[in-house]
Structures are given as C-alpha cells and as structure tokens.
Design an enzyme around this catalytic site. Sequence first.
Site, PDB file in Angstrom:
ATOM      1  N   LYS A 116       0.859  -1.184   0.000  1.00 12.55           N
ATOM      2  CA  LYS A 116       0.000   0.000   0.000  1.00 12.55           C
ATOM      3  C   LYS A 116       0.896   1.235   0.000  1.00 12.55           C
ATOM      4  O   LYS A 116       1.679   1.454   0.924  1.00 12.55           O
ATOM      5  CB  LYS A 116      -0.900   0.008   1.225  1.00 12.55           C
ATOM      6  CG  LYS A 116      -1.774   1.255   1.309  1.00 12.55           C
ATOM      7  CD  LYS A 116      -2.745   1.207   2.461  1.00 12.55           C
ATOM      8  CE  LYS A 116      -3.574   2.472   2.522  1.00 12.55           C
ATOM      9  NZ  LYS A 116      -4.553   2.425   3.621  1.00 12.55           N
ATOM     10  N   LYS A 148      -2.079  -1.556  -3.885  1.00  9.94           N
ATOM     11  CA  LYS A 148      -2.954  -0.390  -3.831  1.00  9.94           C
ATOM     12  C   LYS A 148      -2.121   0.880  -3.896  1.00  9.94           C
ATOM     13  O   LYS A 148      -1.143   0.974  -3.150  1.00  9.94           O
ATOM     14  CB  LYS A 148      -3.736  -0.433  -2.523  1.00  9.94           C
ATOM     15  CG  LYS A 148      -4.599   0.766  -2.251  1.00  9.94           C
ATOM     16  CD  LYS A 148      -5.128   0.707  -0.855  1.00  9.94           C
ATOM     17  CE  LYS A 148      -5.903   1.974  -0.591  1.00  9.94           C
ATOM     18  NZ  LYS A 148      -6.372   2.049   0.758  1.00  9.94           N
TER      19      LYS A 148
HETATM   20  C1  PBG Z   1      -7.525   3.327   5.459  1.00  9.41           C
HETATM   21  C2  PBG Z   1      -7.752   3.289   4.002  1.00  9.41           C
HETATM   22  C3  PBG Z   1      -7.539   4.279   3.036  1.00  9.41           C
HETATM   23  C4  PBG Z   1      -8.021   3.756   1.837  1.00  9.41           C
HETATM   24  C5  PBG Z   1      -8.485   2.475   2.103  1.00  9.41           C
HETATM   25  N1  PBG Z   1      -8.280   2.206   3.441  1.00  9.41           N
HETATM   26  C6  PBG Z   1      -7.052   5.663   3.150  1.00  9.41           C
HETATM   27  C7  PBG Z   1      -5.669   5.937   3.509  1.00  9.41           C
HETATM   28  O1  PBG Z   1      -4.826   5.064   3.672  1.00  9.41           O
HETATM   29  O2  PBG Z   1      -5.419   7.132   3.698  1.00  9.41           O
HETATM   30  C8  PBG Z   1      -8.070   4.474   0.527  1.00  9.41           C
HETATM   31  C9  PBG Z   1      -9.058   3.965  -0.429  1.00  9.41           C
HETATM   32  C10 PBG Z   1      -9.348   4.840  -1.579  1.00  9.41           C
HETATM   33  O3  PBG Z   1      -8.744   5.903  -1.810  1.00  9.41           O
HETATM   34  O4  PBG Z   1     -10.236   4.450  -2.336  1.00  9.41           O
HETATM   35  N2  PBG Z   1      -6.225   3.390   5.873  1.00  9.41           N
END
Ligand code: PBG
Length: 323
Positions: A193, A246
């Site tokens: 991520k 992601k």
């Molecule tokens: C929680 C989370 C996030 C997303 C999914 N889970 C936001 C982040 O990490 O700031 C983002 C999902 C999206 O942008 O569609 N940590």
Amino acid sequence: MEFKRHRRLRKSLAIRELVRENSLSAKDFIFPMFVVEGENIKKEIPTIPGNYHVSVDRLNETLEEAVECGINGVIFFGLPEHKDECGSSAFDENGVIQKAVRKTKELYPNLWVITDVCMCEYTNHGHCGILHGHEVHNDKTLEVLGKVALSHVKAGADMVAPSDMMDGRVAYIRKVLDENGYEDVSIMAYSAKYSSAFYGPFREAANSAPQFGDRKGYQMDPANINEAMREIQSDIEEGADIIMVKPALSYLDVVRWTKDRYDYPVAAYSVSGEFAMVKAASRLGFIDERAVALEMLLSMKRAGADIIITYYALEASRWLRGE
Ligand code: PBG
C-alpha cells in the site's frame, strides 16, 4: 516479402472473442461500502459520485443491488460517531462496522463480507495507529489492530483486511484470530500500500485525513518496487491468504511483478482518485466513461489481478451485462 499478418485474428468480433486473453466479470469485483452511524441515511458521497454513506438500517438497499449485480464480496469502511486518541470505537462490539457486519450476514449469509482493519477513521488525529509524540508506534498499534480484527470477526466477518501498513500486523492478527478459534477466517493484506495522493477523495468520504503530517512513515514510497516484494514476502510468511496492491492504475507494474513472483491470489485496489478522475473527465465530456472505466478495470486483470476492489463494481457489472 515476408511478414506476419496479425490482423487475421482481428477480422471480426467472433474471432476477436475466440482469441481474447483476458476478461472482466462481476465476479472479479469487490464493492467498497461506507457505513455511517445514525438512522435512515443514504447520502451520496460528493467525492465518490454514485457511492453512498449508508446507515445500518438502510444497508439492505445497497446490498440487494450488489447481490443483484452478481457481486460476491463487499468491503466495509466505517464512519463512527465518536473519535478518540486510540480509536476505541473501532473495536466496540456495537460499533458501526460490527453492526453492519451482523446485519449483512443475517440478510445475505452467502455474501463474502470483508472489513477494512485500520484506525484512521476512528482516531481524532487521523493517523492509522497509536501515537508516540508525532510518530505512530508500531507495536502498540498491533495490539489495537488485533482487537479490531477480532471484534469484526466475532460480528461475522469472513475476511479481515488490515490497511494500516504496520510491521507484523498480519502475524499478530493471525495469532489473535487463531487463539480465539477463528482459524478459518482469512486475511487479505494490504501488502503493498503506497503513500498515494490518489486517496484524496476517500479521505473526504471517510473523514480520515491525518490532522498533521502524512502517512509516509508507514505507507510505501511510490518510487519503490523491490520494497513491495519484501512487504509481500513478509505478509505471506505471516499468514496472508490474499495479497493486495494499492492503488491499482499507476501501480500495474507492481501487480504484474506480484503475480509473476507469488502464487497467491492478488487483489488490486482501484482507489477513489482513479474513480474520481474518470467521473470528472466524463462529466466534462472529455472521455467516454463506460469505455474508459471498463478498459481501466480490464488492464488490472491483464496485469495479473484476480480481484479488483472498485467503486465502479455495480455500474461496471451492469455495463458488462449490456445495460
Ligand atoms: C484506510 C484506508 C484508506 C483507503 C483504504 N483504506 C485511506 C488511507 O490510507 O489514507 C483508501 C481507499 C481509496 O482511496 O479508495 N487506511
């Protein structure tokens, strides 16, 4: 003159379909849903058009639509009433996610219910863990993540998806679940991520933007790919069942590397910013939304994703069946 006639296989729709290498289906999609406290709420999210903030009592409407579209899986994000320093409403037995999961499993026992395990929506500072000064403390955060995951699973979640990017969370959550007799519940790890600007519309939607600083101390540097492989390797060793990359669109190379190196199911999360760009451009009349969205989703399959998490899940499913 000798050359290859590749166009022979493009002559008609019939032959193109016969030689087609990848395809998209509703069965590939996981639909993200935002659950809010309160009653009788179904309110469109301005930054993720066509997606809604929904209260538990009206969850049935969206779930019915998803099931009708042929979607197998949903992932829940919660907007709690109350936030504090340590995100305690994230592991409250009567928290918004816990209620949503119970209701969903009651209505649709066959739907695969996934929960996002993270604290940023529940902490008043908006970071994904317990703070020590201005740093997120890794090991203290693990303890809370374990509690959050367990509470989701007790409510009936089929799979938990830790998205915080702390070290050791998969091992820790696996241990907690196993000790409590939930050996059968799986983990989809947000393994690679990235610290991405593409999350902007989600942070508006989930009210989860960090109140100071950024997430670069725990989420990955967009410049790196070897590091992603190390993250994935660790998550697999720690017990992840599905690995996730992601965002998706700007990280298709990472998806492909992952698929080539690991014989595990790979999920690609097509995040809010990817969705929002297509929506906005199509509203301006610059692109054909349907064609572009389906092409984007197909590119994720071609890159090697088995599963795509997308805000287009419902719309794309309808388009794919010709509506
Ligand atoms: C929680 C989370 C996030 C997303 C999914 N889970 C936001 C982040 O990490 O700031 C983002 C999902 C999206 O942008 O569609 N940590």
